[in-house]
Design a protein around this motif. Structure first.
Motif, PDB file in Angstrom:
ATOM      1  N   ARG A   1      26.765  80.197   2.526  1.00 14.27           N
ATOM      2  CA  ARG A   1      25.786  79.209   2.046  1.00 14.27           C
ATOM      3  C   ARG A   1      25.844  77.948   2.908  1.00 14.27           C
ATOM      4  O   ARG A   1      24.804  77.364   3.271  1.00 14.27           O
ATOM      5  CB  ARG A   1      26.072  78.890   0.602  1.00 14.27           C
ATOM      6  CG  ARG A   1      25.089  77.900   0.007  1.00 14.27           C
ATOM      7  CD  ARG A   1      25.435  77.618  -1.448  1.00 14.27           C
ATOM      8  NE  ARG A   1      25.348  78.858  -2.227  1.00 14.27           N
ATOM      9  CZ  ARG A   1      25.642  78.928  -3.537  1.00 14.27           C
ATOM     10  NH1 ARG A   1      26.074  77.823  -4.164  1.00 14.27           N
ATOM     11  NH2 ARG A   1      25.554  80.059  -4.184  1.00 14.27           N
TER      12      ARG A   1
ATOM     13  N   LEU B   1      24.053  78.650   6.240  1.00 21.62           N
ATOM     14  CA  LEU B   1      22.591  78.665   6.149  1.00 21.62           C
ATOM     15  C   LEU B   1      22.029  77.237   6.002  1.00 21.62           C
ATOM     16  O   LEU B   1      20.987  76.889   6.584  1.00 21.62           O
ATOM     17  CB  LEU B   1      22.154  79.539   4.965  1.00 21.62           C
ATOM     18  CG  LEU B   1      22.463  81.035   5.094  1.00 21.62           C
ATOM     19  CD1 LEU B   1      22.065  81.788   3.809  1.00 21.62           C
ATOM     20  CD2 LEU B   1      21.728  81.618   6.287  1.00 21.62           C
ATOM     21  N   THR B   2      22.725  76.451   5.205  1.00 20.88           N
ATOM     22  CA  THR B   2      22.254  75.062   5.023  1.00 20.88           C
ATOM     23  C   THR B   2      22.304  74.301   6.348  1.00 20.88           C
ATOM     24  O   THR B   2      21.383  73.557   6.698  1.00 20.88           O
ATOM     25  CB  THR B   2      23.117  74.353   3.971  1.00 20.88           C
ATOM     26  OG1 THR B   2      23.060  75.083   2.742  1.00 20.88           O
ATOM     27  CG2 THR B   2      22.620  72.933   3.759  1.00 20.88           C
TER      28      THR B   2
ATOM     29  N   VAL C   1      22.172  75.574   9.395  1.00 17.58           N
ATOM     30  CA  VAL C   1      21.138  76.088  10.312  1.00 17.58           C
ATOM     31  C   VAL C   1      19.763  75.564   9.931  1.00 17.58           C
ATOM     32  O   VAL C   1      18.932  75.230  10.772  1.00 17.58           O
ATOM     33  CB  VAL C   1      21.185  77.631  10.317  1.00 17.58           C
ATOM     34  CG1 VAL C   1      19.998  78.187  11.077  1.00 17.58           C
ATOM     35  CG2 VAL C   1      22.488  78.119  10.937  1.00 17.58           C
ATOM     36  N   SER C   2      19.472  75.467   8.614  1.00 12.64           N
ATOM     37  CA  SER C   2      18.174  74.948   8.163  1.00 12.64           C
ATOM     38  C   SER C   2      17.989  73.494   8.587  1.00 12.64           C
ATOM     39  O   SER C   2      16.927  73.086   9.093  1.00 12.64           O
ATOM     40  CB  SER C   2      18.074  75.085   6.636  1.00 12.64           C
ATOM     41  OG  SER C   2      18.184  76.432   6.242  1.00 12.64           O
ATOM     42  N   LEU C   3      19.024  72.679   8.396  1.00 13.94           N
ATOM     43  CA  LEU C   3      18.922  71.270   8.817  1.00 13.94           C
ATOM     44  C   LEU C   3      18.750  71.140  10.327  1.00 13.94           C
ATOM     45  O   LEU C   3      17.977  70.305  10.823  1.00 13.94           O
ATOM     46  CB  LEU C   3      20.164  70.511   8.358  1.00 13.94           C
ATOM     47  CG  LEU C   3      20.323  70.341   6.830  1.00 13.94           C
ATOM     48  CD1 LEU C   3      21.666  69.666   6.518  1.00 13.94           C
ATOM     49  CD2 LEU C   3      19.164  69.550   6.254  1.00 13.94           C
TER      50      LEU C   3
ATOM     51  N   SER D   1      17.297  73.318  12.256  1.00 14.38           N
ATOM     52  CA  SER D   1      15.925  73.743  12.589  1.00 14.38           C
ATOM     53  C   SER D   1      14.924  72.622  12.321  1.00 14.38           C
ATOM     54  O   SER D   1      14.001  72.368  13.116  1.00 14.38           O
ATOM     55  CB  SER D   1      15.575  74.993  11.776  1.00 14.38           C
ATOM     56  OG  SER D   1      16.468  76.041  12.049  1.00 14.38           O
ATOM     57  N   LEU D   2      15.102  71.928  11.192  1.00 15.97           N
ATOM     58  CA  LEU D   2      14.202  70.790  10.898  1.00 15.97           C
ATOM     59  C   LEU D   2      14.331  69.691  11.963  1.00 15.97           C
ATOM     60  O   LEU D   2      13.338  69.107  12.401  1.00 15.97           O
ATOM     61  CB  LEU D   2      14.513  70.242   9.513  1.00 15.97           C
ATOM     62  CG  LEU D   2      14.164  71.147   8.321  1.00 15.97           C
ATOM     63  CD1 LEU D   2      14.646  70.504   7.015  1.00 15.97           C
ATOM     64  CD2 LEU D   2      12.668  71.430   8.276  1.00 15.97           C
TER      65      LEU D   2
END
Length: 354
Positions: free
Chosen positions: A81, A84-85, A87-89, A91-92
């Motif tokens: 988790r 993933l968090t 990687v998401s940040l 990407s933004l």
């Protein structure tokens, strides 16, 4: 501004360009170059490319460091988790950075909006030159038209001015004019003024005498000094008319004080009386007493008291006073107005005899 020629011109492009800038190409040679593209040089985009490459290198280093940190953290935390968090940040962050580069970074290329061949450029210059020549011709034509209109208007104004100056402002027939037959009755006219200070021997000859005779008052030429002078402030002149005239008006003319050499008009007549003489030359009919005002117009007309109208062959102007000159009085011009009758018509003169 600099220009560059496309590679389609071949190996001879430098020679054509050199001859072009030196002005050695004729119009026929210009028409033989349809494939030469004339493009405006733009600022080199190398600065933008180097900036972006440097930026991408920095981003790659940062991404590798972030990846190493994430891997080490993942090994310690062992949580999918968290990975993933992160990687998401990331990407933004990369999406926001890419959007800023698209809208804030300078464009890589700035192509000219229009590409002209050398012949098209030459044709456009020649067309603009023809338009300038046509505009110059129209301006020259307009200037000539304006000059002609101005000259015509100036000539017309001058004609009107001369016409007004030459007109008789009285607008009445003058029967006391020598050119129509009027004359002076010297026997009933006062003697000429003689100045004792200038009565030299040669002045007694008529062609050397500066004094003017009384006939000068019957001439239309009025200018300072051209007058008949009699001694003192009282005198008279009898005008023999060209026929029997029913007198209606008398006009006296004297130059204004502004044009007098003595800066005044004290020799001008002031109070005067008018009489109509009968055929016998002795009977006089009083026609009125008037005052000539030197402060008014130089031409003044006075209406006579000839009612019922009577026709007279002669008219007498009796000067009663002048405007202050102690030695003499000057008469410049006298006009007699009325209606001329037939020679055989009797006159119905009425009025008291003088």
């Amino acid at each position: 501004m600099g220009w560059k020629l496309s590679a389609e011109a071949g190996a001879s492009e430098p020679q054509w360009a050199d001859r072009l800038w030196r002005g050695n190409l004729s119009e026929e040679q210009l028409d033989l170059l349809p494939t030469l593209d004339l493009r405006q040089e733009m600022p080199s985009p190398q600065v933008s490319k180097s900036f972006l490459s440097l930026l991408f290198q920095v981003l790659s280093v940062l991404l590798s460091l972030v990846g190493d940190v994430l891997v080490s953290v993942y090994r310690e935390v062992c949580s999918i988790r968290f990975l993933l968090t992160a990687v998401s940040l990331l990407s933004l962050f990369l999406a926001a950075l890419w959007w800023g580069l698209l809208y804030l970074a300078p464009p890589l290329e700035n192509e000219p909006k229009e590409m002209l061949t050398l012949s098209e450029y030459h044709e456009r210059v020649r067309s603009q030159g023809q338009q300038l020549q046509q505009l110059q011709a129209e301006l020259v034509k307009l200037h000539k038209e304006m000059s002609s209109v101005r000259a015509a208007n100036s000539e017309r104004v001058a004609q009107l001015v001369f016409q007004r100056l030459s007109e008789d402002f009285v607008q009445k027939p003058d029967y006391a004019l020598s050119s129509v037959g009027a004359s002076i009755d010297l026997e009933k006219t006062s003697q000429d003024y003689e100045d004792a200070n200038t009565a030299y021997f040669w002045n007694r000859f008529s062609f050397w005498n500066y004094a003017r005779p009384p006939t000068v008052i019957l001439e239309p030429d009025v200018f300072p000094g051209n007058c008949w002078a009699f001694e003192g402030d009282q005198g008279q002149v009898v005008i023999r008319l060209p026929g029997r005239v029913q007198l209606s008006d008398i006009t006296l003319q004297h130059p204004p004080p502004t044009v007098a050499h003595t800066r005044g008009a004290n020799s001008a007549p002031r109070d005067f009386a008018v009489y109509g003489l009968q055929v016998d030359g002795e009977t006089e009919v009083f026609l009125g007493k008037f005052t000539f005002d030197v402060e008014k117009s130089e031409i003044q007309t006075f209406h006579l008291q000839n009612d019922p109208p009577a026709a007279f062959p002669k008219v007498k102007i009796q000067i009663l006073s002048n405007w202050g000159h102690p030695r003499f009085t000057c008469l410049y011009r006298v006009r007699a107005h009325g209606i001329r009758t037939s020679e055989g018509a009797g006159d119905s003169a009425t009025g008291g005899a003088h």
